[in-house]
Design an enzyme around this catalytic site. Structure first.
Site, short mmCIF file in Angstrom:
data_model
loop_
_atom_site.label_atom_id
_atom_site.label_comp_id
_atom_site.label_asym_id
_atom_site.label_seq_id
_atom_site.Cartn_x
_atom_site.Cartn_y
_atom_site.Cartn_z
CG PHE A 62 -6.79 -2.88 4.34
CD1 PHE A 62 -7.93 -2.98 5.11
CD2 PHE A 62 -5.70 -2.06 4.74
CE1 PHE A 62 -8.19 -2.12 6.31
CE2 PHE A 62 -5.88 -1.07 5.89
CZ PHE A 62 -7.08 -1.35 6.53
CD GLU A 63 -4.77 1.54 -1.84
OE1 GLU A 63 -3.60 1.42 -1.85
OE2 GLU A 63 -5.25 2.18 -2.75
CB ILE A 64 -6.60 3.53 5.22
CG1 ILE A 64 -7.61 2.48 5.70
CG2 ILE A 64 -7.32 5.02 5.80
CD1 ILE A 64 -7.83 2.28 7.19
#
Length: 384
Positions: free
Chosen positions: A283-285
């Site tokens: 998960f990364e934005i």
């Protein structure tokens, strides 16, 4: 007696008739337009009957980004998944979960990448659960496979050693290809050139809360570069020489290190050693322009020349984490507590009752990984 219309009145009536005609056509042919301009929706936008914040971390400023239709302003962003054809069942699960919890309100495009061509079955099943645009792309071979200059005998010795120690993916070349691609090549794909932001999504992940704000716009407004939900330790056996290589790069190129960086998250002794903390990058934005920038480009090229992705098992999670922690100010990294997220076996569940209730979260807060013994949230907290 009939009223005589002046020329001015005729023009006014003509404009009114044209406007009403266009409104009728758009209301009939565009459902979102019809909803946004309906009397009931307009009434809902008026300020009476508003409720107070229930105690979460997204306050009234961000509430203005809560959408009422897909006409809401969007960032230049996409949802990104790297998957294979045999991942289709798990890919559909992830997509459907994020669509239901977030993207059905925003309509961000999805981008799917694969080192092989996607099958018609994969395309059909994934597209069937997405309302908006879907783009499928193939990874160029020179972005994926082990480079010819890598000493395969030395690489095999490294793989065999990790396998003897039962390190996850210790003997996998394809896993190393993926880590190197995610570290230094995904943002160079022609499909992603049009975007500034991306949200990485993996097959078979869970989103446990409604996401009624736009994380991309939040990051854009608050000058954030990178966001995470889970942070943990890396296996030291997979990166024995990574930190020494990082220190060598910093010594040669100190100009890239941010003044108010997050070194205190990465190291317990001022940078002499690496404490193995990293943001779990499934998960990364993040801002694609950071990876495209000079500092990260030089950094990745420096790392890549050592062969550590293949001689050891350097992962994209520590590579990304170290880079953003050193080359950005610490306040440009953001923890999205509001986004309940699970990648087996770890879960992040919002801690605050207000955030948990407002998000209609389904996760068990007692199972949240945040302050588990293997978590690095305490290291993150100490630099806030």
């Amino acid at each position: 007696m009939a009223m005589k219309l002046t020329t001015t009145m005729r023009y006014i009536l003509l404009v009114i008739f044209i406007t009403l005609g266009l409104h009728s056509i758009l209301s009939f042919t565009h459902e979102d337009y019809g909803h946004a301009t309906s009397l009931s929706n307009i009434a809902n936008q008026l300020s009476w009957g508003g409720s107070a914040d229930a105690g979460g971390t997204i306050g009234t400023e961000e509430a203005s980004e809560y959408p009422n239709s897909l006409l809401t302003r969007r960032a230049n962003a996409c949802l990104l998944m790297l998957a294979r054809n045999n991942d289709v069942n798990d890919a559909v699960k992830s997509v459907r979960r994020l669509e239901d919890r977030f993207n059905k309100k925003y309509g961000y495009p999805w981008v799917f990448l694969n080192e092989e061509p996607f099958s018609d079955q994969f395309k059909m099943r994934v597209s069937n659960v997405i309302n908006g645009e879907v783009i499928f792309g193939q990874v160029p071979q020179d972005h994926w496979y082990q480079p010819g200059w890598v000493d395969e005998e030395k690489a095999k010795e490294g793989r065999d050693k990790l396998m003897e120690n039962n390190i996850p993916y210790g003997g996998s070349v394809s896993y190393r290809n993926m880590c190197r691609f995610n570290s230094g090549f995904f943002y160079r794909h022609p499909i992603l050139e049009q975007f500034k932001w991306y949200w990485r999504v993996e097959p078979d992940v869970h989103f446990h809360c409604d996401i009624d704000f736009d994380p991309f716009l939040y990051m854009e407004r608050h000058n954030k570069t990178y966001a995470f939900t889970i942070t943990m330790y890396e296996f030291h056996a997979t990166i024995p020489t990574l930190w020494d290589t990082v220190k060598e790069f910093v010594k040669e190129s100190p100009q890239y290190v941010a003044q108010d960086n997050a070194l205190g998250y990465l190291s317990d002794d001022g940078g002499n050693t690496y404490n193995l903390c990293h943001f779990w990058s499934n998960f990364e934005i993040a801002d694609l322009d950071f990876w495209r920038g000079e500092a990260y480009t030089k950094f990745f090229e420096y790392l890549d020349r050592t062969g550590g992705f293949y001689y050891e098992r350097w992962g994209d999670a520590p590579v990304h984490s170290i880079a953003v922690a050193l080359f950005q100010n610490k306040n440009q990294i953001h923890f999205f507590d509001e986004i309940g997220y699970e990648h087996n076996p770890y879960i992040h569940c919002p801690a605050g009752q207000g955030t948990y209730t407002r998000g209609k979260c389904a996760c068990d807060r007692q199972q949240s990984f945040d302050y588990n013994g293997y978590s690095c949230m305490r290291q993150w907290d100490r630099i806030q």
